[in-house]
Motif scaffolding. Structure first.
Motif, PDB file in Angstrom:
ATOM      1  N   LEU A 128       0.518  -1.099  -0.204  1.00  0.00           N
ATOM      2  CA  LEU A 128       0.213  -0.197   0.074  1.00  0.00           C
ATOM      3  C   LEU A 128       0.906   1.013   0.065  1.00  0.00           C
ATOM      4  O   LEU A 128       0.825   1.806  -0.690  1.00  0.00           O
ATOM      5  N   THR A 129       1.944   1.148   0.619  1.00  0.00           N
ATOM      6  CA  THR A 129       2.538   2.366   0.624  1.00  0.00           C
ATOM      7  C   THR A 129       3.922   1.858   0.599  1.00  0.00           C
ATOM      8  O   THR A 129       4.638   1.224   0.743  1.00  0.00           O
ATOM      9  N   GLU A 130       5.068   3.014   0.107  1.00  0.00           N
ATOM     10  CA  GLU A 130       6.622   2.336   0.038  1.00  0.00           C
ATOM     11  C   GLU A 130       7.353   1.977   1.037  1.00  0.00           C
ATOM     12  O   GLU A 130       8.089   1.401   1.263  1.00  0.00           O
ATOM     13  N   ALA A 131       6.352   3.012   2.418  1.00  0.00           N
ATOM     14  CA  ALA A 131       7.335   2.813   3.646  1.00  0.00           C
ATOM     15  C   ALA A 131       7.214   1.430   4.027  1.00  0.00           C
ATOM     16  O   ALA A 131       7.763   0.685   4.745  1.00  0.00           O
ATOM     17  N   SER A 132       5.758   0.395   3.362  1.00  0.00           N
ATOM     18  CA  SER A 132       5.627  -0.897   4.442  1.00  0.00           C
ATOM     19  C   SER A 132       6.180  -1.394   3.018  1.00  0.00           C
ATOM     20  O   SER A 132       7.255  -2.516   3.706  1.00  0.00           O
ATOM     21  N   ARG A 133       7.193  -1.344   2.535  1.00  0.00           N
ATOM     22  CA  ARG A 133       7.921  -1.493   1.239  1.00  0.00           C
ATOM     23  C   ARG A 133       9.509  -2.306   1.808  1.00  0.00           C
ATOM     24  O   ARG A 133       9.778  -2.497   2.074  1.00  0.00           O
ATOM     25  N   GLU A 134       9.656  -0.824   2.509  1.00  0.00           N
ATOM     26  CA  GLU A 134      10.614  -0.963   2.857  1.00  0.00           C
ATOM     27  C   GLU A 134      10.729  -1.398   4.087  1.00  0.00           C
ATOM     28  O   GLU A 134      11.518  -2.146   5.142  1.00  0.00           O
ATOM     29  N   GLY A 135       9.852  -1.259   5.530  1.00  0.00           N
ATOM     30  CA  GLY A 135       9.784  -2.199   6.439  1.00  0.00           C
ATOM     31  C   GLY A 135       9.867  -3.597   6.223  1.00  0.00           C
ATOM     32  O   GLY A 135      10.750  -4.150   6.856  1.00  0.00           O
ATOM     33  N   HIS A 136       9.714  -3.803   4.775  1.00  0.00           N
ATOM     34  CA  HIS A 136       9.486  -5.775   4.381  1.00  0.00           C
ATOM     35  C   HIS A 136      10.768  -5.633   3.994  1.00  0.00           C
ATOM     36  O   HIS A 136      11.749  -7.217   4.129  1.00  0.00           O
ATOM     37  N   ARG A 137      11.153  -4.887   3.358  1.00  0.00           N
ATOM     38  CA  ARG A 137      13.180  -4.805   2.500  1.00  0.00           C
ATOM     39  C   ARG A 137      13.650  -5.620   4.443  1.00  0.00           C
ATOM     40  O   ARG A 137      14.180  -6.486   3.760  1.00  0.00           O
ATOM     41  N   GLN A 138      13.379  -4.634   5.487  1.00  0.00           N
ATOM     42  CA  GLN A 138      14.658  -4.900   6.114  1.00  0.00           C
ATOM     43  C   GLN A 138      14.374  -6.066   6.708  1.00  0.00           C
ATOM     44  O   GLN A 138      15.176  -7.118   6.916  1.00  0.00           O
ATOM     45  N   GLY A 139      12.825  -6.238   6.510  1.00  0.00           N
ATOM     46  CA  GLY A 139      12.605  -7.859   7.366  1.00  0.00           C
ATOM     47  C   GLY A 139      12.767  -9.161   6.422  1.00  0.00           C
ATOM     48  O   GLY A 139      13.935 -10.148   7.794  1.00  0.00           O
ATOM     49  N   TRP A 140      12.723  -8.949   5.647  1.00  0.00           N
ATOM     50  CA  TRP A 140      13.596 -10.093   4.196  1.00  0.00           C
ATOM     51  C   TRP A 140      14.745 -10.248   4.362  1.00  0.00           C
ATOM     52  O   TRP A 140      15.764 -10.983   4.568  1.00  0.00           O
ATOM     53  N   GLU A 141      16.189  -8.855   4.080  1.00  0.00           N
ATOM     54  CA  GLU A 141      16.900  -9.262   4.479  1.00  0.00           C
ATOM     55  C   GLU A 141      17.566  -9.352   5.212  1.00  0.00           C
ATOM     56  O   GLU A 141      18.709 -11.043   5.581  1.00  0.00           O
ATOM     57  N   GLU A 142      16.859  -9.547   6.786  1.00  0.00           N
ATOM     58  CA  GLU A 142      17.289  -9.616   7.901  1.00  0.00           C
ATOM     59  C   GLU A 142      17.257 -11.666   8.252  1.00  0.00           C
ATOM     60  O   GLU A 142      17.885 -12.789   8.102  1.00  0.00           O
ATOM     61  N   THR A 143      16.340 -11.522   7.270  1.00  0.00           N
ATOM     62  CA  THR A 143      15.477 -12.998   7.227  1.00  0.00           C
ATOM     63  C   THR A 143      16.522 -13.957   6.822  1.00  0.00           C
ATOM     64  O   THR A 143      16.857 -15.078   6.893  1.00  0.00           O
ATOM     65  N   LEU A 144      17.297 -13.491   5.772  1.00  0.00           N
ATOM     66  CA  LEU A 144      17.905 -14.149   4.505  1.00  0.00           C
ATOM     67  C   LEU A 144      18.864 -14.461   4.874  1.00  0.00           C
ATOM     68  O   LEU A 144      19.781 -14.819   4.787  1.00  0.00           O
ATOM     69  N   ASP A 145      19.568 -12.957   6.089  1.00  0.00           N
ATOM     70  CA  ASP A 145      20.737 -13.568   6.520  1.00  0.00           C
ATOM     71  C   ASP A 145      20.982 -14.477   7.721  1.00  0.00           C
ATOM     72  O   ASP A 145      21.643 -15.659   7.657  1.00  0.00           O
ATOM     73  N   ASN A 146      19.817 -14.938   8.430  1.00  0.00           N
ATOM     74  CA  ASN A 146      19.438 -15.980   8.828  1.00  0.00           C
ATOM     75  C   ASN A 146      19.016 -17.708   8.337  1.00  0.00           C
ATOM     76  O   ASN A 146      20.400 -18.504   8.322  1.00  0.00           O
TER      77      ASN A 146
END
Length: 153
Positions: A128-146
């Motif tokens: 819905l928003t770019e802010a939501s996308r960027e929050g998900h980007r941070q979460g996925w990046e950390e998840t993929l690090d895991n």
């Protein structure tokens, strides 16, 4: 891009990672609970609850991620496409405090063999928003690090 076209764009997320592991193993890490529950959340988060009826088209899942401060984030989804070891498509819905689903996005994970390693392409749309996308980007990046750390073990 015209102003009208810009107003109609819907944010999407794309992430590409390469893992030093065979594609079949990376796919199993995304689809088998004994693997998935060990890595699939951002850094510092835990998974106190995870349930599902299998990674198959129509199969569903529900998970709780607990943040380091104790806040719980519930999400649910349904598998739309499961093509071992190439592709996984599922819906992603955060649940509100009443357990009701909020905005739905669709996550597509594509795996390619690359010289004994695995190239993962993650796409999630639409936000819905770019802010939501960027929050998900941070979460996925950390998840993929895991995931990378888990595969290295």
């Amino acid at each position: 891009m015209s102003t009208a076209a810009a107003g109609q764009s819907r944010p999407e997320l794309s992430i590409v990672r390469t893992f030093d592991a065979p594609r079949e193993l990376v796919f199993r890490c995304w689809t088998e609970p004994e693997h998935l529950n060990r890595w699939c959340c951002p850094k510092g988060f835990t998974l106190p609850h995870s349930e599902g009826d299998g990674a198959r088209p129509g199969g569903s899942f529900k998970t709780c991620m607990r943040a380091p401060d104790g806040t719980e984030y519930w999400l649910a989804g349904t598998y739309r496409e499961v093509v071992p070891p190439d592709r996984l498509v599922f819906s992603h819905r955060w649940l509100n405090d009443r357990g009701e689903p909020e905005h739905e996005t669709v996550v597509t994970v594509t795996l390619e063999h690359e010289d004994g390693r695995t190239r993962l392409m993650l796409h999630q749309a639409f936000f819905l928003t770019e802010a939501s996308r960027e929050g998900h980007r941070q979460g996925w990046e950390e998840t993929l690090d895991n995931l990378a750390e888990y595969l290295a073990k």
